[in-house]
Scaffold this motif. Structure first.
Motif, mmCIF file in Angstrom:
data_model
loop_
_atom_site.group_PDB
_atom_site.id
_atom_site.type_symbol
_atom_site.label_atom_id
_atom_site.label_comp_id
_atom_site.label_asym_id
_atom_site.label_seq_id
_atom_site.Cartn_x
_atom_site.Cartn_y
_atom_site.Cartn_z
ATOM 1 N N THR A 176 0.928 -1.093 0.859
ATOM 2 C CA THR A 176 0.116 -0.005 0.060
ATOM 3 C C THR A 176 0.900 1.081 -0.338
ATOM 4 O OG1 THR A 176 -0.279 0.180 2.256
ATOM 5 C CG2 THR A 176 -2.153 -1.485 1.441
ATOM 6 N N ASP A 177 0.265 2.242 -0.220
ATOM 7 C CA ASP A 177 1.077 3.569 0.046
ATOM 8 C C ASP A 177 1.731 3.766 1.819
ATOM 9 O OD1 ASP A 177 -0.497 3.950 -2.334
ATOM 10 O OD2 ASP A 177 -1.329 5.409 -1.722
ATOM 11 N N ALA A 178 1.166 2.981 2.145
ATOM 12 C CA ALA A 178 2.278 3.030 4.114
ATOM 13 C C ALA A 178 2.717 1.946 4.274
ATOM 14 C CB ALA A 178 0.782 3.554 4.694
ATOM 15 N N SER A 199 7.578 -2.687 5.146
ATOM 16 C CA SER A 199 8.591 -1.308 5.952
ATOM 17 C C SER A 199 7.698 -0.781 5.452
ATOM 18 C CB SER A 199 9.140 -1.565 4.146
ATOM 19 O OG SER A 199 8.250 -1.565 2.886
ATOM 20 N N ALA A 200 7.627 0.898 6.199
ATOM 21 C CA ALA A 200 6.503 1.030 6.771
ATOM 22 C C ALA A 200 6.681 2.403 6.498
ATOM 23 C CB ALA A 200 5.694 0.908 8.061
ATOM 24 N N THR A 201 5.975 3.850 5.825
ATOM 25 C CA THR A 201 6.344 5.149 5.815
ATOM 26 C C THR A 201 5.697 5.811 6.395
ATOM 27 O OG1 THR A 201 6.927 4.736 3.564
ATOM 28 C CG2 THR A 201 6.545 6.973 4.554
ATOM 29 N N PHE A 202 6.232 6.637 6.809
ATOM 30 C CA PHE A 202 5.167 7.395 8.161
ATOM 31 C C PHE A 202 6.561 9.091 8.314
ATOM 32 C CE2 PHE A 202 7.449 4.744 10.639
ATOM 33 C CZ PHE A 202 7.767 5.239 11.319
ATOM 34 N N SER A 203 5.502 10.374 7.774
ATOM 35 C CA SER A 203 5.920 11.737 7.951
ATOM 36 C C SER A 203 7.576 11.637 8.388
ATOM 37 C CB SER A 203 6.370 11.385 10.035
ATOM 38 O OG SER A 203 5.127 11.632 10.373
ATOM 39 N N GLY A 204 7.889 11.162 6.664
ATOM 40 C CA GLY A 204 8.966 11.214 5.697
ATOM 41 C C GLY A 204 10.617 10.315 6.453
ATOM 42 N N VAL A 205 10.038 9.567 6.666
ATOM 43 C CA VAL A 205 10.801 8.040 7.824
ATOM 44 C C VAL A 205 10.280 6.403 7.054
ATOM 45 C CG1 VAL A 205 11.451 7.133 9.528
ATOM 46 C CG2 VAL A 205 11.441 9.366 9.835
ATOM 47 N N THR A 206 11.116 6.365 6.543
ATOM 48 C CA THR A 206 10.730 4.529 5.697
ATOM 49 C C THR A 206 11.661 4.246 7.312
ATOM 50 O OG1 THR A 206 9.967 6.009 4.006
ATOM 51 C CG2 THR A 206 11.128 3.308 3.963
ATOM 52 N N SER A 231 13.989 11.211 4.654
ATOM 53 C CA SER A 231 13.882 12.474 3.592
ATOM 54 C C SER A 231 13.504 13.992 4.022
ATOM 55 C CB SER A 231 12.842 11.990 2.008
ATOM 56 O OG SER A 231 11.606 12.017 2.278
ATOM 57 N N MET A 232 13.578 14.959 2.944
ATOM 58 C CA MET A 232 12.949 16.674 3.420
ATOM 59 C C MET A 232 13.443 17.386 2.589
ATOM 60 S SD MET A 232 13.461 18.903 7.167
ATOM 61 C CE MET A 232 14.660 18.880 6.513
ATOM 62 N N ASP A 233 12.778 17.228 1.247
ATOM 63 C CA ASP A 233 12.836 18.219 0.303
ATOM 64 C C ASP A 233 13.858 17.527 -0.199
ATOM 65 O OD1 ASP A 233 10.400 19.889 0.916
ATOM 66 O OD2 ASP A 233 11.906 21.516 2.731
ATOM 67 N N ALA A 234 15.094 18.125 -0.725
ATOM 68 C CA ALA A 234 16.075 17.254 -1.695
ATOM 69 C C ALA A 234 16.934 16.612 -0.348
ATOM 70 C CB ALA A 234 17.001 18.759 -2.181
ATOM 71 N N LEU A 235 16.676 16.603 0.903
ATOM 72 C CA LEU A 235 18.453 16.272 1.702
ATOM 73 C C LEU A 235 17.204 14.721 2.261
ATOM 74 C CD1 LEU A 235 20.198 15.903 3.172
ATOM 75 C CD2 LEU A 235 19.361 17.488 5.340
#
Length: 294
Positions: A176-178, A199-206, A231-235
Motif C-alpha cells: 500500500t502507500d503506507a 517496510s513502513a513510511t510515516f512522516s518522511g521516515v521509511t 527525506s525532507m525536500d532534496a535531502l
C-alpha cells in the motif's frame, strides 16, 4: 530517468506486431572511495542501457533490456546479454509477466534488501543473502509474476543446465502507500530458506526490517537487517544494520552497519556519500561523489 527514443516501427497488416521501439537511457558517477584496505582512489564510470519494447496485435507486451558494457562477449561473465547472463527479456499480458535472463529470484523480488548508503553502494553491506537470485552460474533465470490489486505473487527457477545448482523459489508481497509486507521461500536441494520483510513510511521516515532463516540440514542459521531513511525536500539520510550469518555465509560481511546522506541537485544529478563498517573484519570504508541519470 530521461529516455531518448531511437526508433519506432509500426507494422500494418498481418505481420503480428502493433508497434515496437528502442530507447536509450544511462547513468554516470564520479567521486572518491576508500575501501579500508587500499589507498583513497578516484572512482568514475559511465553506462548506457538499451531498452526495447513492443506489443502484438493481440495485446501482448514484450521487451528486453541490457547495458552496453554487458552486450555480447563484453559481458562480465564472458558471454553477456548474448547468452542470458546479463540483461533480460520479457513477455506479459493478462496471464502475468514472464521474464528470463539476469533477473532476481522470487524470494528476493518479494522482499529485497534494506536501504544502503553511499554513492557507489559503499560495498553493498546492506544486502542480505538469497540462494535463488540468479548469478553467473545459474542465469538465465526464469521469473514469473502476477499482480492483482495490492498483491503480487512470484515464482522462479534458475537455469536447469546449471550443473546441479538449480534453485526454486516462490514469494508474494502486499503493498500500500503506507506499508509493504513480503514473504519468500527458496530451495536449492541442499538448503531451504524462508525470508520475511516489512517496510513502513510515516512522516518522511521509511523503516525496513528483514529476517531470514536457512535450514542447512544439520544446522539452522539466521540473518536479519534493518534500515531507516529520512527525506525532507532534496535531502535524504539513511542508516542500516545487518547481521548476515545466513546460508553458511563466508563473504566476510557477517555483521555490518553504515550511515549516509544524499542531496538531489535536480535534473538527474545528486550528491551522495556514506560510511560503513564491516564489524566482522573491522574494516571501515567511505565514499563521496556525484551521481547522474540520463
Amino acid at each position: 530517468m530521461k529516455k531518448i527514443l531511437l526508433a519506432t516501427t509500426v507494422l500494418v497488416g498481418t505481420a503480428g506486431f502493433a508497434a515496437a521501439e528502442v530507447t536509450l537511457s544511462g547513468d554516470a558517477r564520479m567521486g572518491i572511495v576508500d575501501n579500508g584496505v587500499d589507498p583513497v582512489a578516484f572512482s568514475s564510470r559511465a553506462r548506457v542501457t538499451f531498452s526495447m519494447s513492443g506489443e502484438t496485435d493481440g495485446g501482448l507486451s514484450f521487451g528486453a533490456s541490457f547495458r552496453a558494457d554487458n552486450a555480447g562477449t563484453n559481458g562480465t561473465d564472458g558471454d553477456g546479454a548474448a547468452n542470458g547472463r546479463d540483461g533480460s527479456v520479457f513477455i506479459s499480458g493478462a496471464f502475468g509477466k514472464l521474464s528470463m535472463g539476469d533477473v532476481d529470484g522470487a524470494a528476493q523480488m518479494a522482499t529485497g534488501h534494506v536501504a544502503g548508503v553511499g554513492y557507489t553502494g559503499n560495498g553493498d553491506l546492506n544486502e542480505s543473502t538469497f540462494i535463488a537470485a540468479g548469478d553467473a552460474d545459474t542465469d538465465p533465470t526464469a521469473l514469473y509474476e502476477y499482480s492483482t490489486g495490492a498483491f503480487t505473487g512470484y515464482a522462479s527457477v534458475t537455469n536447469p543446465g546449471a550443473g546441479g545448482d538449480e534453485a526454486y523459489a516462490v514469494g508474494g508481497k502486499y503493498s500500500t502507500d503506507a506499508f509493504t509486507v513480503g514473504l519468500g521461500y527458496e530451495d536449492n536441494g541442499t538448503i531451504t530458506h524462508v525470508v520475511v520483510k516489512g517496510s513502513a513510511t510515516f512522516s518522511g521516515v521509511t523503516v525496513q526490517a528483514l529476517y531470514g532463516q536457512a535450514d542447512l540440514g544439520a544446522t539452522k542459521e539466521d540473518q536479519y537487517a534493518v534500515s531507516a531513511s529520512y527525506s525532507m525536500d532534496a535531502l535524504g539520510i539513511t542508516a542500516f544494520y545487518t547481521n548476515d550469518d545466513d546460508l553458511g555465509n563466508t563473504a566476510g560481511y557477517a555483521e555490518a552497519y553504515g550511515v549516509g546522506a544524499s542531496y538531489d541537485l535536480g535534473g538527474g544529478a545528486s550528491v551522495a556519500g556514506g560510511v560503513s563498517k564491516n564489524q566482522t573484519t573491522d574494516v571501515t570504508r567511505y565514499d563521496l561523489g556525484v551521481n547522474f541519470s540520463f
